[in-house]
Design a protein around this motif. Structure first.
Motif, PDB file in Angstrom:
ATOM      1  N   MET A  30       0.836  -1.203   0.000  1.00 20.18           N
ATOM      2  CA  MET A  30       0.000   0.000   0.000  1.00 20.18           C
ATOM      3  C   MET A  30       0.867   1.248   0.000  1.00 20.18           C
ATOM      4  O   MET A  30       2.091   1.191   0.089  1.00 20.18           O
ATOM      5  CB  MET A  30      -0.927  -0.039   1.213  1.00 20.18           C
ATOM      6  N   GLU A  31       0.219   2.402  -0.107  1.00 26.24           N
ATOM      7  CA  GLU A  31       0.940   3.672  -0.194  1.00 26.24           C
ATOM      8  C   GLU A  31       1.690   3.962   1.097  1.00 26.24           C
ATOM      9  O   GLU A  31       1.285   3.589   2.186  1.00 26.24           O
ATOM     10  CB  GLU A  31      -0.031   4.821  -0.488  1.00 26.24           C
ATOM     11  N   GLY A  32       2.807   4.668   0.948  1.00 21.44           N
ATOM     12  CA  GLY A  32       3.619   5.083   2.073  1.00 21.44           C
ATOM     13  C   GLY A  32       4.881   5.727   1.555  1.00 21.44           C
ATOM     14  O   GLY A  32       5.248   5.529   0.384  1.00 21.44           O
ATOM     15  N   ASP A  33       5.560   6.469   2.403  1.00 23.76           N
ATOM     16  CA  ASP A  33       6.761   7.164   1.944  1.00 23.76           C
ATOM     17  C   ASP A  33       8.047   6.548   2.490  1.00 23.76           C
ATOM     18  O   ASP A  33       9.136   7.079   2.271  1.00 23.76           O
ATOM     19  CB  ASP A  33       6.700   8.657   2.283  1.00 23.76           C
ATOM     20  N   VAL A  34       7.934   5.416   3.211  1.00 25.79           N
ATOM     21  CA  VAL A  34       9.113   4.716   3.698  1.00 25.79           C
ATOM     22  C   VAL A  34       8.929   3.213   3.455  1.00 25.79           C
ATOM     23  O   VAL A  34       7.898   2.637   3.834  1.00 25.79           O
ATOM     24  CB  VAL A  34       9.367   4.961   5.199  1.00 25.79           C
ATOM     25  N   THR A  35       9.922   2.594   2.831  1.00 24.08           N
ATOM     26  CA  THR A  35       9.910   1.147   2.618  1.00 24.08           C
ATOM     27  C   THR A  35      10.928   0.517   3.554  1.00 24.08           C
ATOM     28  O   THR A  35      12.067   0.986   3.654  1.00 24.08           O
ATOM     29  CB  THR A  35      10.247   0.804   1.157  1.00 24.08           C
ATOM     30  N   ILE A  36      10.519  -0.545   4.232  1.00 27.44           N
ATOM     31  CA  ILE A  36      11.313  -1.139   5.305  1.00 27.44           C
ATOM     32  C   ILE A  36      11.593  -2.606   5.005  1.00 27.44           C
ATOM     33  O   ILE A  36      10.699  -3.346   4.583  1.00 27.44           O
ATOM     34  CB  ILE A  36      10.561  -1.044   6.651  1.00 27.44           C
ATOM     35  N   LYS A  37      12.843  -2.993   5.239  1.00 25.27           N
ATOM     36  CA  LYS A  37      13.187  -4.413   5.285  1.00 25.27           C
ATOM     37  C   LYS A  37      12.927  -4.863   6.715  1.00 25.27           C
ATOM     38  O   LYS A  37      13.621  -4.467   7.653  1.00 25.27           O
ATOM     39  CB  LYS A  37      14.657  -4.614   4.928  1.00 25.27           C
ATOM     40  N   VAL A  38      11.882  -5.659   6.893  1.00 24.00           N
ATOM     41  CA  VAL A  38      11.461  -6.058   8.236  1.00 24.00           C
ATOM     42  C   VAL A  38      12.358  -7.175   8.746  1.00 24.00           C
ATOM     43  O   VAL A  38      12.545  -8.188   8.073  1.00 24.00           O
ATOM     44  CB  VAL A  38       9.986  -6.507   8.235  1.00 24.00           C
ATOM     45  N   SER A  39      12.905  -6.995   9.931  1.00 20.62           N
ATOM     46  CA  SER A  39      13.756  -8.034  10.522  1.00 20.62           C
ATOM     47  C   SER A  39      13.032  -8.822  11.599  1.00 20.62           C
ATOM     48  O   SER A  39      13.225 -10.032  11.731  1.00 20.62           O
ATOM     49  CB  SER A  39      15.034  -7.421  11.100  1.00 20.62           C
ATOM     50  N   HIS A  40      12.183  -8.140  12.393  1.00 18.74           N
ATOM     51  CA  HIS A  40      11.506  -8.790  13.507  1.00 18.74           C
ATOM     52  C   HIS A  40      10.090  -8.253  13.667  1.00 18.74           C
ATOM     53  O   HIS A  40       9.803  -7.100  13.325  1.00 18.74           O
ATOM     54  CB  HIS A  40      12.254  -8.566  14.826  1.00 18.74           C
ATOM     55  N   SER A  41       9.250  -9.094  14.214  1.00 19.23           N
ATOM     56  CA  SER A  41       7.917  -8.686  14.640  1.00 19.23           C
ATOM     57  C   SER A  41       7.602  -9.423  15.934  1.00 19.23           C
ATOM     58  O   SER A  41       8.505  -9.915  16.616  1.00 19.23           O
ATOM     59  CB  SER A  41       6.881  -8.966  13.552  1.00 19.23           C
ATOM     60  N   THR A  42       6.342  -9.499  16.264  1.00 19.91           N
ATOM     61  CA  THR A  42       5.917 -10.168  17.483  1.00 19.91           C
ATOM     62  C   THR A  42       4.497 -10.662  17.283  1.00 19.91           C
ATOM     63  O   THR A  42       3.870 -10.369  16.262  1.00 19.91           O
ATOM     64  CB  THR A  42       6.007  -9.215  18.688  1.00 19.91           C
ATOM     65  N   VAL A  43       3.984 -11.427  18.236  1.00 16.06           N
ATOM     66  CA  VAL A  43       2.593 -11.882  18.177  1.00 16.06           C
ATOM     67  C   VAL A  43       1.860 -11.330  19.395  1.00 16.06           C
ATOM     68  O   VAL A  43       2.116 -11.747  20.527  1.00 16.06           O
ATOM     69  CB  VAL A  43       2.491 -13.423  18.148  1.00 16.06           C
ATOM     70  N   ASN A  44       1.006 -10.362  19.154  1.00 18.13           N
ATOM     71  CA  ASN A  44       0.160  -9.794  20.191  1.00 18.13           C
ATOM     72  C   ASN A  44      -1.199 -10.493  20.186  1.00 18.13           C
ATOM     73  O   ASN A  44      -1.562 -11.177  19.225  1.00 18.13           O
ATOM     74  CB  ASN A  44      -0.064  -8.298  19.940  1.00 18.13           C
ATOM     75  N   TYR A  45      -1.970 -10.276  21.238  1.00 19.06           N
ATOM     76  CA  TYR A  45      -3.324 -10.849  21.291  1.00 19.06           C
ATOM     77  C   TYR A  45      -4.146 -10.359  20.098  1.00 19.06           C
ATOM     78  O   TYR A  45      -4.889 -11.138  19.486  1.00 19.06           O
ATOM     79  CB  TYR A  45      -3.990 -10.464  22.608  1.00 19.06           C
ATOM     80  N   LYS A  46      -3.992  -9.085  19.746  1.00 17.42           N
ATOM     81  CA  LYS A  46      -4.738  -8.554  18.600  1.00 17.42           C
ATOM     82  C   LYS A  46      -4.336  -9.262  17.313  1.00 17.42           C
ATOM     83  O   LYS A  46      -5.178  -9.539  16.449  1.00 17.42           O
ATOM     84  CB  LYS A  46      -4.515  -7.042  18.465  1.00 17.42           C
ATOM     85  N   ASP A  47      -3.054  -9.584  17.167  1.00 20.45           N
ATOM     86  CA  ASP A  47      -2.607 -10.335  15.991  1.00 20.45           C
ATOM     87  C   ASP A  47      -3.263 -11.712  15.955  1.00 20.45           C
ATOM     88  O   ASP A  47      -3.661 -12.210  14.896  1.00 20.45           O
ATOM     89  CB  ASP A  47      -1.090 -10.499  16.001  1.00 20.45           C
ATOM     90  N   GLY A  48      -3.374 -12.324  17.133  1.00 27.23           N
ATOM     91  CA  GLY A  48      -4.029 -13.617  17.215  1.00 27.23           C
ATOM     92  C   GLY A  48      -5.485 -13.537  16.785  1.00 27.23           C
ATOM     93  O   GLY A  48      -5.979 -14.394  16.042  1.00 27.23           O
ATOM     94  N   LEU A  49      -6.172 -12.495  17.235  1.00 30.66           N
ATOM     95  CA  LEU A  49      -7.566 -12.313  16.844  1.00 30.66           C
ATOM     96  C   LEU A  49      -7.692 -12.090  15.342  1.00 30.66           C
ATOM     97  O   LEU A  49      -8.616 -12.607  14.696  1.00 30.66           O
ATOM     98  CB  LEU A  49      -8.170 -11.126  17.594  1.00 30.66           C
ATOM     99  N   ALA A  50      -6.753 -11.332  14.767  1.00 34.95           N
ATOM    100  CA  ALA A  50      -6.796 -11.058  13.332  1.00 34.95           C
ATOM    101  C   ALA A  50      -6.608 -12.334  12.515  1.00 34.95           C
ATOM    102  O   ALA A  50      -7.362 -12.609  11.573  1.00 34.95           O
ATOM    103  CB  ALA A  50      -5.723 -10.036  12.966  1.00 34.95           C
ATOM    104  N   ILE A  51      -5.609 -13.130  12.875  1.00 34.12           N
ATOM    105  CA  ILE A  51      -5.295 -14.324  12.093  1.00 34.12           C
ATOM    106  C   ILE A  51      -6.352 -15.413  12.260  1.00 34.12           C
ATOM    107  O   ILE A  51      -6.718 -16.092  11.294  1.00 34.12           O
ATOM    108  CB  ILE A  51      -3.891 -14.837  12.460  1.00 34.12           C
ATOM    109  N   THR A  52      -6.871 -15.574  13.466  1.00 36.79           N
ATOM    110  CA  THR A  52      -7.893 -16.596  13.685  1.00 36.79           C
ATOM    111  C   THR A  52      -9.280 -16.138  13.249  1.00 36.79           C
ATOM    112  O   THR A  52     -10.181 -16.974  13.083  1.00 36.79           O
ATOM    113  CB  THR A  52      -7.958 -16.997  15.171  1.00 36.79           C
ATOM    114  N   GLY A  53      -9.460 -14.828  13.090  1.00 40.79           N
ATOM    115  CA  GLY A  53     -10.764 -14.307  12.716  1.00 40.79           C
ATOM    116  C   GLY A  53     -11.774 -14.312  13.845  1.00 40.79           C
ATOM    117  O   GLY A  53     -12.976 -14.152  13.623  1.00 40.79           O
ATOM    118  N   LYS A  54     -11.290 -14.437  15.092  1.00 39.62           N
ATOM    119  CA  LYS A  54     -12.204 -14.515  16.233  1.00 39.62           C
ATOM    120  C   LYS A  54     -12.725 -13.150  16.671  1.00 39.62           C
ATOM    121  O   LYS A  54     -13.568 -13.064  17.552  1.00 39.62           O
ATOM    122  CB  LYS A  54     -11.525 -15.232  17.395  1.00 39.62           C
ATOM    123  N   SER A  55     -12.210 -12.106  16.074  1.00 37.64           N
ATOM    124  CA  SER A  55     -12.710 -10.759  16.317  1.00 37.64           C
ATOM    125  C   SER A  55     -12.472  -9.959  15.046  1.00 37.64           C
ATOM    126  O   SER A  55     -11.494 -10.206  14.333  1.00 37.64           O
ATOM    127  CB  SER A  55     -11.979 -10.124  17.506  1.00 37.64           C
TER     128      SER A  55
END
Length: 330
Positions: A30-55
Motif C-alpha cells: 500500500m501507499e507510504g513514503d518509507v519502505t522497510i526491510k522487516v527483521s523482527h515482529s511479534t505476536v500480540n493478542y490482537k494479531d491472534g484475533l486477526a489471524i484466527t478471525g475470532k474478532s
C-alpha cells in the motif's frame, strides 16, 4: 528486491476468512513514503484475533497482519528517515487497515515510525512490542496521576499475559510492591521472577462485586476489563488510579460512580494505537532504561516466520505467557 514472503489474510464472497503464506512484490504493498526491510515482529493478542478471525480486527482485504515491526529503511521520501535507519512501528492501524509486519518488506507512512532506541536491539524491541509499550504507557499514566511506590501496593491484572508481564517487570524495578492477578497460578515462579511480590487468583476479581470494597490498591494496570475492572475500581485507595488498556474478560464495565465520587479514584484510559509520536518516543526512552533486559529475556520466546499462524492460535487460546518474538528476515 523481487518477490518476498508474507502472510496474507483474505476472504471470499461468502465472507469466510483464509490465511496463507504468499509471495508478494512491492507492487502489492500500500501507499507510504518509507519502505522497510522487516527483521523482527511479534505476536500480540490482537494479531491472534486477526489471524484466527475470532474478532473483526481486519477491516480491509487482502491484508498482511502484524501490528508491530522492527527493521531497516530501504527507501525513504520522508525527511525524518534515510536509508539504513533502524526503525520501529507500533499500531497506527497497521495489520488492520494497512498492510502490516508479517512480511519481509513493508511500506508505511514515515509519520508512524520512530527511530529504534540505541540501547535496544530490534529483537528486544519486538520482545517489548505493543504489549510492553502499552504497559509503559500505563505506568506513565499512573505516575502522572500521582501513584508512587510509597502510596501502597499496585495491582496488575492479566499478569501472565504480554501487557501484564512487562508491567510487573517495570513496576517492580521502579520500587512498587506489585500484586499479580492471574488465572494461571502455576506461573508463580515466573511472575515472582519478574518482580511480583504476591499473587492472587483472578477469580477473586472476576465475579459480581460491590460498589465499594475494602481499600487495597494505590493503583492498578488492568488489561482485562468487565467485572474485573469494576472490582478493581471498588478496591482502589482514596485518590488512587487505574490505567485501563484491555478487554480480555469483556468490553463492558458494570460499575457505579461510587469509587469516583466517594474516593476520588481516577480511571485512566490508555490507547497505544494512535498516540502521538512525542509520547511514543518518551515511552520507548523509559523502556530502554526502566525495563530489566534480563527479565525481558525471561519473558520472551522466539519463533520463526513459519510459526506465526500457530502462535496466533496459541495466544488466543491462552497458551502463551509473556511475549513472542518473530524472526521475519533477521
Amino acid at each position: 528486491m523481487g518477490s518476498f514472503k508474507a502472510i496474507v489474510i483474505d476472504r471470499g464472497e461468502d465472507k469466510k476468512q483464509t490465511v496463507s503464506v504468499r509471495q508478494l512484490t512491492e507492487a502489492d504493498l500500500m501507499e507510504g513514503d518509507v519502505t522497510i526491510k522487516v527483521s523482527h515482529s511479534t505476536v500480540n493478542y490482537k494479531d491472534g484475533l486477526a489471524i484466527t478471525g475470532k474478532s473483526p480486527v481486519v477491516r480491509r482485504w487482502p491484508m498482511v497482519p502484524g501490528i508491530d515491526m522492527a527493521g531497516t529503511v530501504m527507501k525513504s521520501d520522508n525527511p525524518d528517515f534515510k536509508e539504513g535507519d533502524a526503525v520501529i512501528l507500533n499500531g497506527w492501524g497497521v495489520g488492520e487497515t494497512h498492510m502490516g509486519a508479517y512480511s519481509e518488506v513493508a511500506r508505511v507512512k514515515g509519520d508512524w515510525l520512530i527511530h529504534k532506541p540505541d540501547a535496544l536491539t530490534p529483537a528486544q524491541c519486538m520482545g517489548i512490542g505493543t504489549a510492553g509499550y502499552t504497559a509503559m504507557l500505563c505506568v506513565l499514566a499512573l505516575e502522572n496521576a500521582g501513584v508512587t511506590p510509597d502510596k501502597g501496593p499496585v495491582l496488575v491484572t492479566g499478569a501472565a499475559g504480554g501487557v501484564g508481564s512487562v508491567a510487573v517487570a517495570i513496576l517492580s524495578k521502579l520500587g512498587y510492591h506489585v500484586v499479580a492477578s492471574t488465572g494461571r497460578l502455576t506461573e508463580e515462579a515466573y511472575l515472582k521472577g519478574l518482580g511480583a511480590a504476591e499473587l492472587i487468583d483472578r477469580n477473586e476479581l472476576s465475579g459480581e462485586g460491590r460498589p465499594l470494597g475494602k481499600e487495597l490498591w494505590a493503583g492498578a494496570v488492568d488489561a482485562v476489563g468487565s467485572k474485573t475492572l469494576a472490582n478493581v475500581l471498588s478496591q482502589i485507595k482514596y485518590g488512587g488510579a487505574v490505567a485501563a488498556c484491555g478487554l480480555a474478560q469483556g468490553f463492558d464495565l458494570p460499575t457505579t460512580v461510587m469509587p469516583f465520587i466517594l474516593r476520588g479514584v481516577s480511571l485512566l484510559g490508555v490507547d497505544s494505537v494512535m498516540v502521538e509520536r512525542s509520547k511514543r518516543i518518551a515511552a520507548w526512552q523509559r523502556l530502554a532504561t526502566d525495563l530489566d533486559l534480563a527479565k525481558l529475556e525471561s519473558l520472551t520466546k522466539t519463533v520463526n516466520f513459519d510459526d506465526v499462524i500457530q502462535s496466533a492460535e496459541d495466544i488466543v487460546e491462552g497458551r502463551v505467557r509473556g511475549r513472542v518474538i518473530v524472526n521475519i528476515g533477521a
